[in-house]
Design a protein around this motif. Structure first.
Motif, short mmCIF file in Angstrom:
data_model
loop_
_atom_site.label_atom_id
_atom_site.label_comp_id
_atom_site.label_asym_id
_atom_site.label_seq_id
_atom_site.Cartn_x
_atom_site.Cartn_y
_atom_site.Cartn_z
N ALA A 15 0.83 -1.20 0.00
CA ALA A 15 0.00 0.00 0.00
C ALA A 15 0.86 1.25 0.00
CB ALA A 15 -0.92 0.00 1.21
N TYR A 184 -10.73 5.04 -5.93
CA TYR A 184 -10.29 3.83 -5.23
C TYR A 184 -9.29 4.18 -4.13
CZ TYR A 184 -8.28 -0.77 -4.48
OH TYR A 184 -7.85 -1.92 -3.91
N ASN A 185 -8.31 4.99 -4.51
CA ASN A 185 -7.31 5.41 -3.51
C ASN A 185 -7.98 6.11 -2.34
OD1 ASN A 185 -5.04 4.42 -4.75
ND2 ASN A 185 -4.77 6.24 -6.02
N TYR A 188 -10.24 3.42 -0.29
CA TYR A 188 -9.75 2.11 0.18
C TYR A 188 -9.60 2.05 1.71
CZ TYR A 188 -7.27 -2.24 0.49
OH TYR A 188 -6.94 -3.54 0.81
N TRP A 189 -8.83 2.98 2.24
CA TRP A 189 -8.56 2.91 3.68
C TRP A 189 -9.76 3.41 4.50
CZ3 TRP A 189 -5.24 -0.40 4.97
CH2 TRP A 189 -4.15 -0.67 4.13
N GLU A 191 -12.81 2.91 3.68
CA GLU A 191 -13.73 1.78 3.69
C GLU A 191 -13.29 0.72 4.71
OE1 GLU A 191 -14.56 0.59 -0.24
OE2 GLU A 191 -16.22 -0.69 0.35
N ALA A 192 -11.97 0.51 4.77
CA ALA A 192 -11.47 -0.43 5.78
C ALA A 192 -11.78 0.09 7.18
CB ALA A 192 -9.97 -0.61 5.59
N LEU A 193 -11.63 1.40 7.36
CA LEU A 193 -11.90 1.97 8.68
C LEU A 193 -13.37 1.83 9.08
CD1 LEU A 193 -9.81 5.27 8.79
CD2 LEU A 193 -9.54 3.25 10.22
N VAL B 174 -10.95 -5.32 12.13
CA VAL B 174 -11.13 -4.45 10.97
C VAL B 174 -10.91 -5.27 9.69
CG1 VAL B 174 -8.73 -3.63 11.04
CG2 VAL B 174 -10.49 -2.23 9.96
N SER B 175 -11.79 -5.03 8.70
CA SER B 175 -11.67 -5.74 7.42
C SER B 175 -10.77 -4.92 6.51
CB SER B 175 -13.04 -5.91 6.77
OG SER B 175 -13.84 -6.71 7.57
N LEU B 176 -9.51 -5.30 6.47
CA LEU B 176 -8.52 -4.49 5.73
C LEU B 176 -8.74 -4.55 4.21
CD1 LEU B 176 -5.38 -5.31 7.83
CD2 LEU B 176 -6.52 -3.11 7.68
N HIS B 178 -11.58 -4.69 2.68
CA HIS B 178 -12.94 -4.33 2.29
C HIS B 178 -12.99 -3.34 1.14
CE1 HIS B 178 -17.19 -3.12 3.07
NE2 HIS B 178 -17.26 -4.42 3.21
N GLY B 179 -11.92 -2.54 1.00
CA GLY B 179 -11.88 -1.55 -0.09
C GLY B 179 -11.90 -2.19 -1.47
N ILE B 296 -4.42 -5.78 -4.83
CA ILE B 296 -5.02 -4.60 -4.20
C ILE B 296 -4.58 -3.29 -4.83
CG2 ILE B 296 -5.14 -5.81 -1.98
CD1 ILE B 296 -2.99 -3.74 -1.03
#
Lengths: 397, 355
Positions: A15, A184-185, A188-189, A191-193, B174-176, B178-179, B296
């Motif tokens: 990442a 997307y950039n 991405y994070w 969405e993870a959060l 946390v679902s890393l 998921h993005g 990813i």
């Protein structure tokens, strides 16, 4: 447990490297091709019309398709037509002679048996055979006239309308890809959060701590990405049609159409195929080139008038060229009349779409409509009646 | 239902031989009626009936010619070598090809028209080649469907990657990955598009087979109906439709799909190449990094996997929208012209309403 930590470490490392990676742009130059004689340029290959198959040691086949600088872009197209016609031409000439023979024989029978209808039909066929003879005998000359005195005069000898159209479509697709990548950039994070979850193995306290971010910061970009993919499919579809027409359609369909037009029962199909070949090879890319130039010039003019103008909605409309004033004014009006926070958020994610849709869907639809109209008008002149089918096609548009 | 005319020519010949006397008989009945009418018209001195009788005789002669030379015409059409449309036309695989050899080479005929040897030419015949092309088109779509589905499976799997820690029973999760769901959803749209393409390609394969199988019935019914004055127009239209689907449709498929298949295969190879980079075996830490990166990394994905998938879909769309449209209007144009010449012009206004 250790494996999970290693995998996490890998993801974090990758990442961190994301921005340093770049995508390879597709190019139509340098495509491998089969070459019968590497010592001379080969026009009659699978290269796109406008490119020549020349020796290239870097290619897997030893030859690759390139646009030869200095030459007219359409020279390989003419060479392809000549190559096709060297095979079909004599057969077509034989067909024309047969048509004359049949018409003359029918005329004799019409006189012999005093059948007026047969005489009339024979006369009509004689005229059609003359028309076919002119088309067969002068196809190469007609192609020269259409290219050298038609397209070259209208657009300029060095302007390849197919290349212009491809550039136009790439100009639409590239920002879309950039936007997709940016969204997307961006998400991405976040969405993870949003999946961050307080966990305990006893009691009722399981809570998604940041899920409230989802409708504000994740769902709008998702919607935008959904639209981007749809528009991208439409743009790629048009690129494929252009390549198909440029590469194959004209040089194959035109000779075939002229050949089929000779015979009475295939005259309709032949005339239609000629109209399709001319319509899609001349009209379609030429109108595309005009539209591309129109939008490019508009963008250049805007840039000259206001070099440092910043967009009020967070989007630089100059990237998308078309009708910037209209969209910007509309966006300003909407901004004044609605909740500023909501409008700002919506604009942030979606305001780039209307001009892109205009360029990706609306203009090409007009270009397609003009092409179909040309085919509808040209086909009856060439002996084909497609009034009803043409109406259906217009409905399709 | 029916039999493939060119593949099973002997059955077709048997079927036509059974019906041919009926058509000829019907034509003779028409001659008889026309003769009687002519005699009566002469007695009654009625010019209109006399002209009608003459016209019936002319049309009866035309139908008789069709009926007598029909089998010969079909045989000629079945042995039309698809190479007439270009040297790069590939023949359908031959069942008699030597095991292990390239099945398309064994039946490649250099001759322009091959009328003598029906068995061999059958595999280079327009119907066989047309069926082979649309089948090849369908197979490529099917392979692409599988490739993109597997690819999407990897992405969807990666999107479930979840990290948690709960020292002492309380912690966080946390679902890393998921993005990645959005990329997965985008590919799902691609899979839907390829699925629709696959269905339409299957329909094309069926249509090619049906048009060959229905030809015998349509042609015989058309000839029979064309014998009688009242049904002449309808019979002519049936003949025109049968001939259109038997001659023009497969030729148009060979010509236009032949032009497209190369592009489609190239795009499919690009798609496979792009996806292989993300599905390499985890042979070392570098490959593992590259693989996870490709999974990813949006830049690599847009540039390679997703881009290749949608590039393929674009070419596929040309094959399922643009080319059938061109084939359809050329076919309709031919049917209209032929039906006007031998019977009654087919009214395609109802067909265009379908569009």
């Amino acid at each position: 447990m250790m494996n999970a930590w290693r995998a996490l470490l890998c993801i974090v490392l990758v990442a961190a490297l994301l921005p340093t990676l770049a995508s390879a742009a597709d190019t139509i130059e340098g495509k491998a091709c089969a070459h019968s004689d590497p010592t001379s340029p080969d026009f009659s290959t699978e290269c796109e019309c406008g490119q020549t198959c020349i020796a290239d040691s870097a290619s897997t086949t030893g030859s690759a398709c390139y646009t030869v600088p200095g030459a007219n872009w359409y020279d390989p197209c003419k060479a392809k037509i000549e190559s096709q016609w060297s095979f079909w031409g004599p057969i077509a000439m034989l067909g024309v002679l047969c048509a004359f023979l049949v018409a003359a024989f029918a005329y004799m029978l019409g006189i012999g048996f005093d059948v007026r209808e047969l005489r009339m039909w024979a006369k009509s066929e004689m005229y059609q055979a003359f028309a076919s003879a002119v088309l067969v005998g002068a196809l190469i000359v007609l192609t020269y006239i259409m290219l050298d005195e038609g397209m070259a005069v209208i657009l300029g000898a060095n302007v390849n309308p197919f290349a212009v159209a491809h550039r136009y479509l790439e100009g639409v697709a590239n920002p879309l890809i950039d936007w997709y990548r940016n969204f997307y950039n961006w998400t991405y994070w976040i969405e993870a959060l949003t999946t961050l979850y307080k966990y305990e193995n006893m009691g009722p306290g399981e809570i998604y701590l940041l899920v409230w971010l989802k409708p504000i910061l994740v769902d709008p970009p998702h919607l935008a990405m959904h639209f981007i993919i749809q528009v991208l499919m439409i743009v790629y579809f048009q690129e494929s049609i252009l390549s198909f027409i440029q590469q194959k359609m004209f040089s194959v369909l035109l000779p075939l159409g002229v050949f089929l037009r000779i015979f009475p029962i295939t005259r309709g199909a032949g005339g239609l195929i000629i109209a399709l070949a001319i319509g899609f090879f001349f009209v379609y890319p030429t109108i595309f080139a005009f539209v591309a130039r129109m939008t490019e010039e508009q963008a250049a003019m805007e840039a000259a008038l206001s070099t440092a103008r910043a967009s009020t909605v967070g989007i630089n409309f100059e990237q998308f060229s078309a009708c910037e004033h209209d969209f910007e004014d509309a966006a300003k009006t909407a901004e004044e009349q609605a909740n500023p926070a909501v409008v700002a958020k919506v604009n942030q994610f979606h305001s780039f779409l209307p001009p892109i849709i205009l360029k990706a869907v609306f203009y090409p639809m007009i270009i397609f409509a003009v092409t179909i109209s040309f085919i509808r008008i040209a086909a009856p002149l060439l002996g084909s009646d497609i009034s009803e089918v043409g109406q259906g096609l217009v409905k399709l548009i | 239902m029916g039999f493939p005319v060119c593949s099973d020519f002997s059955s077709f010949q048997g079927f036509v031989t059974g019906w041919q006397p009926v058509v000829i008989m019907a034509t003779f009945i028409v001659f008889l009626v026309a003769g009687l009418a002519y005699i009566l018209a002469g007695v009654a001195n009625h010019r209109g009936v006399r002209l009608w009788a003459i016209n019936q005789v002319y049309e009866g002669i035309v139908t008789l010619i069709f009926a007598l030379f029909f089998i010969g015409l079909v045989q000629w059409a079945c042995t039309l070598d698809a190479h007439m449309l270009g040297d790069d036309v590939k023949c359908a695989p031959c069942p008699e090809a030597v095991a292990g050899a390239d099945p398309t080479l064994a039946c490649t005929q250099p001759a322009f028209f091959n009328i003598q040897n029906l068995t061999v030419a059958n595999h280079c015949g327009t119907f066989k080649v047309a069926e082979f092309y649309v089948q090849d088109f369908r197979n490529t779509i099917e392979q692409a469907f599988t490739t993109v589905a597997v690819l999407n499976g990897f992405i969807a799997f990666a999107s479930t990657f979840t990290w948690y820690t709960a020292p002492g029973g309380i912690g966080m999760q946390v679902s890393l990955g998921h993005g990645l769901t959005q990329v997965s959803q985008s590919l799902s749209m691609g899979i839907s598009a390829i699925g629709v393409g696959l269905l339409l390609a299957m329909a094309q394969v069926l249509l090619v087979r049906i048009s060959e199988q229905l030809f015998g019935y349509l042609m015989v019914a058309g000839l029979l109906l064309r014998s009688f004055g009242a049904t002449r127009g309808f019979g002519g239209s049936l003949i025109a439709i049968a001939v259109g689907f038997f001659l023009v449709y497969p030729l148009a498929i060979v010509l236009l799909y032949g032009l497209l298949l190369n592009n489609l295969h190239n795009d499919y190879q690009d798609l496979v190449g792009a996806t292989q980079s993300s599905s390499n075996a985890f042979s070392g830490i570098q490959d593992a990094l590259a693989s996870i990166n490709n999974m990813i990394n949006p830049v690599a994905w847009i540039g390679n996997g997703v881009n290749a998938a949608f590039g393929f879909i674009a070419t596929l769309a040309v094959g399922i929208i643009f080319i059938p449209l061109v084939i359809f209007i050329v076919l309709i144009s031919f049917i209209k012209g032929l039906s006007a010449a031998i019977g009654e012009e087919v009214d395609v206004s109802n067909l265009t309403r379908l569009i």
